[in-house]
Design an enzyme around this catalytic site. Structure first.
Site, PDB file in Angstrom:
ATOM      1  N   CYS A 174       8.062  64.519  28.505  1.00 16.84           N
ATOM      2  CA  CYS A 174       7.438  63.314  27.965  1.00 16.84           C
ATOM      3  C   CYS A 174       5.966  63.279  28.396  1.00 16.84           C
ATOM      4  CB  CYS A 174       8.172  62.064  28.438  1.00 16.84           C
ATOM      5  SG  CYS A 174       7.944  61.656  30.191  1.00 16.84           S
ATOM      6  N   CYS A 218       9.549  58.393  34.240  1.00 17.03           N
ATOM      7  CA  CYS A 218       9.752  59.177  33.018  1.00 17.03           C
ATOM      8  C   CYS A 218      10.121  58.257  31.855  1.00 17.03           C
ATOM      9  CB  CYS A 218      10.871  60.193  33.271  1.00 17.03           C
ATOM     10  SG  CYS A 218      11.363  61.149  31.836  1.00 17.03           S
ATOM     11  N   CYS A 240       5.429  62.345  32.251  1.00 20.28           N
ATOM     12  CA  CYS A 240       5.666  63.442  33.201  1.00 20.28           C
ATOM     13  C   CYS A 240       4.620  64.546  33.035  1.00 20.28           C
ATOM     14  CB  CYS A 240       7.070  64.005  33.016  1.00 20.28           C
ATOM     15  SG  CYS A 240       8.382  62.887  33.581  1.00 20.28           S
ATOM     16  N   HIS A 280       3.585  73.524  29.798  1.00 16.89           N
ATOM     17  CA  HIS A 280       3.584  74.851  30.418  1.00 16.89           C
ATOM     18  C   HIS A 280       3.487  74.759  31.932  1.00 16.89           C
ATOM     19  CE1 HIS A 280       2.345  75.684  26.289  1.00 16.89           C
ATOM     20  NE2 HIS A 280       3.022  76.807  26.473  1.00 16.89           N
ATOM     21  N   CYS A 339      13.179  64.470  27.832  1.00 20.37           N
ATOM     22  CA  CYS A 339      12.333  65.032  28.886  1.00 20.37           C
ATOM     23  C   CYS A 339      13.219  65.738  29.904  1.00 20.37           C
ATOM     24  CB  CYS A 339      11.534  63.925  29.566  1.00 20.37           C
ATOM     25  SG  CYS A 339      10.447  64.538  30.878  1.00 20.37           S
TER      26      CYS A 339
END
Length: 105
Positions: free
Chosen positions: A65, A31, A68, A42, A24
């Site tokens: 990940c 996380c 997140c 995106h 990530c």
């Protein structure tokens, strides 16, 4: 330079597939580190996304990940002490880290 829709789709599919197994790059508190649950997240930026327009898979997306990604897309709340702006900054930095890692290969 314009690409045909078929070449953009192939590039998009490859970029999404390449995200799996990657660390990530967004790194918000909590996380999971990425790996097998990594996806391509995106970044939403006015003028580059919206109805009928999707951000670039190569320039405006981060290996991310699930944890997140859920926070970046506001499906889950940000961690204590994190503003929406801090989350957006982490996501933007993740896009830059992802781009830098792609350059290495």
């Amino acid at each position: 330079l314009r690409h045909s829709s078929s070449s953009r789709k192939a590039e998009s599919t490859k970029a999404r597939q390449d995200a799996r197994g990657r660390p990530c790059m967004v790194r918000i508190v909590g996380c999971s580190g990425g790996g097998e649950d990594s996806i391509l997240a995106h970044y939403r930026l006015a003028g580059y996304c919206g109805t009928g327009t999707k951000p670039s898979d190569t320039a405006m997306a981060a290996w991310c990940c699930i944890s997140c990604h859920d926070i970046a897309d506001a499906r889950k709340p940000a961690p204590d002490g994190w503003t929406r702006e801090a989350v957006r900054l982490a996501h933007a930095e993740g896009c830059l880290r992802t781009a830098a890692e792609r350059e290495k290969t």
